[in-house]
Enzyme design. Sequence first.
Site, PDB file in Angstrom:
ATOM      1  N   CYS A 113       2.065  33.977 -30.116  1.00  0.00           N
ATOM      2  CA  CYS A 113       1.111  35.116 -30.088  1.00  0.00           C
ATOM      3  C   CYS A 113       1.357  36.699 -29.782  1.00  0.00           C
ATOM      4  CB  CYS A 113       0.489  35.036 -28.371  1.00  0.00           C
ATOM      5  SG  CYS A 113      -0.551  33.529 -28.880  1.00  0.00           S
ATOM      6  N   HIS A 253      -2.251  41.133 -25.208  1.00  0.00           N
ATOM      7  CA  HIS A 253      -2.429  39.359 -25.221  1.00  0.00           C
ATOM      8  C   HIS A 253      -3.526  39.696 -24.259  1.00  0.00           C
ATOM      9  CE1 HIS A 253      -2.628  35.419 -27.464  1.00  0.00           C
ATOM     10  NE2 HIS A 253      -2.638  35.290 -26.290  1.00  0.00           N
ATOM     11  N   ASN A 283      -8.633  33.523 -26.705  1.00  0.00           N
ATOM     12  CA  ASN A 283      -7.526  33.481 -26.915  1.00  0.00           C
ATOM     13  C   ASN A 283      -7.173  33.521 -28.572  1.00  0.00           C
ATOM     14  OD1 ASN A 283      -4.405  33.882 -27.462  1.00  0.00           O
ATOM     15  ND2 ASN A 283      -4.257  32.149 -25.443  1.00  0.00           N
TER      16      ASN A 283
HETATM   17  C1  LIG Z   1      -4.788  26.402 -18.851  1.00  0.00           C
HETATM   18  C2  LIG Z   1      -5.635  27.510 -17.277  1.00  0.00           C
HETATM   19  C3  LIG Z   1      -6.138  27.995 -17.371  1.00  0.00           C
HETATM   20  C4  LIG Z   1      -4.794  26.222 -16.531  1.00  0.00           C
HETATM   21  O1  LIG Z   1      -5.152  27.188 -15.005  1.00  0.00           O
HETATM   22  P1  LIG Z   1      -5.069  26.877 -13.916  1.00  0.00           P
HETATM   23  O2  LIG Z   1      -5.454  27.169 -12.702  1.00  0.00           O
HETATM   24  O3  LIG Z   1      -3.731  26.486 -13.989  1.00  0.00           O
HETATM   25  O4  LIG Z   1      -5.523  25.415 -14.058  1.00  0.00           O
HETATM   26  P2  LIG Z   1      -4.544  23.998 -14.343  1.00  0.00           P
HETATM   27  O5  LIG Z   1      -3.879  23.138 -14.933  1.00  0.00           O
HETATM   28  O6  LIG Z   1      -3.802  23.837 -12.201  1.00  0.00           O
HETATM   29  O7  LIG Z   1      -5.965  22.584 -13.367  1.00  0.00           O
HETATM   30  C5  LIG Z   1      -6.249  22.319 -11.706  1.00  0.00           C
HETATM   31  C6  LIG Z   1      -7.473  21.413 -12.138  1.00  0.00           C
HETATM   32  O8  LIG Z   1      -8.645  22.264 -13.571  1.00  0.00           O
HETATM   33  C7  LIG Z   1      -8.639  20.950 -14.205  1.00  0.00           C
HETATM   34  N1  LIG Z   1      -8.645  21.039 -16.355  1.00  0.00           N
HETATM   35  C8  LIG Z   1      -8.217  21.432 -16.822  1.00  0.00           C
HETATM   36  N2  LIG Z   1      -8.540  22.067 -17.947  1.00  0.00           N
HETATM   37  C9  LIG Z   1     -10.188  22.225 -17.464  1.00  0.00           C
HETATM   38  C10 LIG Z   1     -11.396  22.860 -17.770  1.00  0.00           C
HETATM   39  N3  LIG Z   1     -11.310  22.387 -18.807  1.00  0.00           N
HETATM   40  N4  LIG Z   1     -12.221  22.381 -17.362  1.00  0.00           N
HETATM   41  C11 LIG Z   1     -12.390  21.791 -15.636  1.00  0.00           C
HETATM   42  N5  LIG Z   1     -11.715  21.314 -15.401  1.00  0.00           N
HETATM   43  C12 LIG Z   1     -10.080  21.575 -16.086  1.00  0.00           C
HETATM   44  C13 LIG Z   1      -6.733  19.853 -14.281  1.00  0.00           C
HETATM   45  O9  LIG Z   1      -6.944  18.494 -15.067  1.00  0.00           O
HETATM   46  C14 LIG Z   1      -6.681  20.150 -13.544  1.00  0.00           C
HETATM   47  O10 LIG Z   1      -7.567  18.858 -12.386  1.00  0.00           O
HETATM   48  P3  LIG Z   1      -6.614  17.825 -11.098  1.00  0.00           P
HETATM   49  O11 LIG Z   1      -6.285  19.151 -10.319  1.00  0.00           O
HETATM   50  O12 LIG Z   1      -7.488  17.109 -10.938  1.00  0.00           O
HETATM   51  O13 LIG Z   1      -5.557  17.873 -11.765  1.00  0.00           O
HETATM   52  C15 LIG Z   1      -3.639  29.001 -16.959  1.00  0.00           C
HETATM   53  O14 LIG Z   1      -2.684  27.511 -16.521  1.00  0.00           O
HETATM   54  C16 LIG Z   1      -3.060  29.383 -17.753  1.00  0.00           C
HETATM   55  O15 LIG Z   1      -4.274  29.568 -18.278  1.00  0.00           O
HETATM   56  N6  LIG Z   1      -2.139  29.260 -18.461  1.00  0.00           N
HETATM   57  C17 LIG Z   1      -1.717  29.882 -19.315  1.00  0.00           C
HETATM   58  C18 LIG Z   1      -1.583  29.264 -20.824  1.00  0.00           C
HETATM   59  C19 LIG Z   1      -2.194  30.016 -22.132  1.00  0.00           C
HETATM   60  O16 LIG Z   1      -1.506  31.232 -21.451  1.00  0.00           O
HETATM   61  N7  LIG Z   1      -1.522  29.715 -22.777  1.00  0.00           N
HETATM   62  C20 LIG Z   1      -1.290  30.939 -24.134  1.00  0.00           C
HETATM   63  C21 LIG Z   1      -0.266  31.102 -24.579  1.00  0.00           C
HETATM   64  S1  LIG Z   1       0.034  32.314 -25.664  1.00  0.00           S
END
Ligand SMILES: CC(C)(COP(=O)(O)OP(=O)(O)OC[C@H]1O[C@@H](n2cnc3c(N)ncnc32)[C@H](O)[C@@H]1OP(=O)(O)O)[C@@H](O)C(=O)NCCC(=O)NCCS
Length: 355
Positions: A113, A253, A283
């Site tokens: 990215c 980004h 993204n």
């Molecule tokens: C991926 C992201 C959106 C997840 O959000 P979060 O608030 O951290 O969520 P968590 O990973 O703590 O997950 C919370 C719960 O939601 C669930 N969950 C994950 N994806 C889900 C979805 N699409 N829909 C519903 N629930 C979902 C998880 O399984 C978890 O459930 P659990 O508590 O029963 O285990 C966030 O961590 C993020 O944006 N991280 C950076 C990723 C990124 O930028 N990637 C690209 C790099 S360039």
Amino acid sequence: MRGATITGTGRYVPERVLSNADLERMVDTSDEWIVERTGIRERRVAAPEQASSDLALIASQRALEMAGVAASDIDQIILATTTPDRILPSCACTLQQKLGATGAAAYDMFAACTGFVFGLGIARGLIIGGVADTVLVVGVEVLTRIVDFNDRNTAVLFGDAAGAAVLQPCADGEGLLAVDMHSDGELGEVLEVPAGISRNPASEATVKAREHYIRMQGKKLFPFAVRSMEDSTRKVIAQAGWTADQIDLCIPHQANLRIIDAVRERLGMPEDRMVVNIERYGNTSSASIPVALDEVVRAGRLKPGDRLGMCAFGGGATWGAAAVSWTRARVEPGISDETGGTVAIAGSAEPERLA
Ligand SMILES: CC(C)(COP(=O)(O)OP(=O)(O)OC[C@H]1O[C@@H](n2cnc3c(N)ncnc32)[C@H](O)[C@@H]1OP(=O)(O)O)[C@@H](O)C(=O)NCCC(=O)NCCS
């Protein structure tokens, strides 16, 4: 001494829209969860016959048109991507051939990215060093081809797009004043495609294990993303001789609205100075900054002398930022602002291979 500046921008997003409602039918998720945790409402999906070079071609032609530059005048093409058409030849060479940029050296940049920001850094060095006069920097992704639409952790995040910028010489002290670039391979496994090339070549077993798709540890990436974009932005602001409150516009980004908000708050910036379009495209990795840049340029939101910041983080890990004293006037009338349409597709919009 001469400087390097952006003289043209262009973007292209595919027509097909994949909404959160479409994703609700594919994986165990909800529109509410996706909007609350990421800010994303829809993303674009390339048509089956479209590969990265096809998206890159349109964005590049639009950037060249704005710059008033012929393809034959390009000295170098730096194409940032994680999803080239093929691993050999490079996507940049394919783009070069399609553009007819016969005089250009063309090569791909794999910095996930952060690729577009790294591309700006290299192009700036080439121009200031007198190695090149006209450099085309492209960020392009067809990420939906490497997203596992059975994995809700990643399926909701990514989309397809292309953005491009033409860089050319300018007066010293104008244009791209500073570009900051970093990597940390220790974080490599946080965001990876485990199989398909030399470590783990494609086989029946790797395909069955779905190892040719993106795997991500989102929770680990989140704090790194916020810290790295804040740090890098502060560095380029200082190198440019500015303070954070002097920034007119910042293009981060677009990975997660909560990440963008956290960076903005840490930098003490008002909401209207942070460019956000994640709700429409998700993204799009290396394409996210040049797409947003082209949107603000064509909307007339940048005027000469404005202080523009850009910052990114991504797989690798990589991160970086750029500070630009904007030199280009508002886009001339007559240049198309077409993006390829925004018509939502009723019913299931998943890619062909998911059927
Ligand atoms: C991926 C992201 C959106 C997840 O959000 P979060 O608030 O951290 O969520 P968590 O990973 O703590 O997950 C919370 C719960 O939601 C669930 N969950 C994950 N994806 C889900 C979805 N699409 N829909 C519903 N629930 C979902 C998880 O399984 C978890 O459930 P659990 O508590 O029963 O285990 C966030 O961590 C993020 O944006 N991280 C950076 C990723 C990124 O930028 N990637 C690209 C790099 S360039």
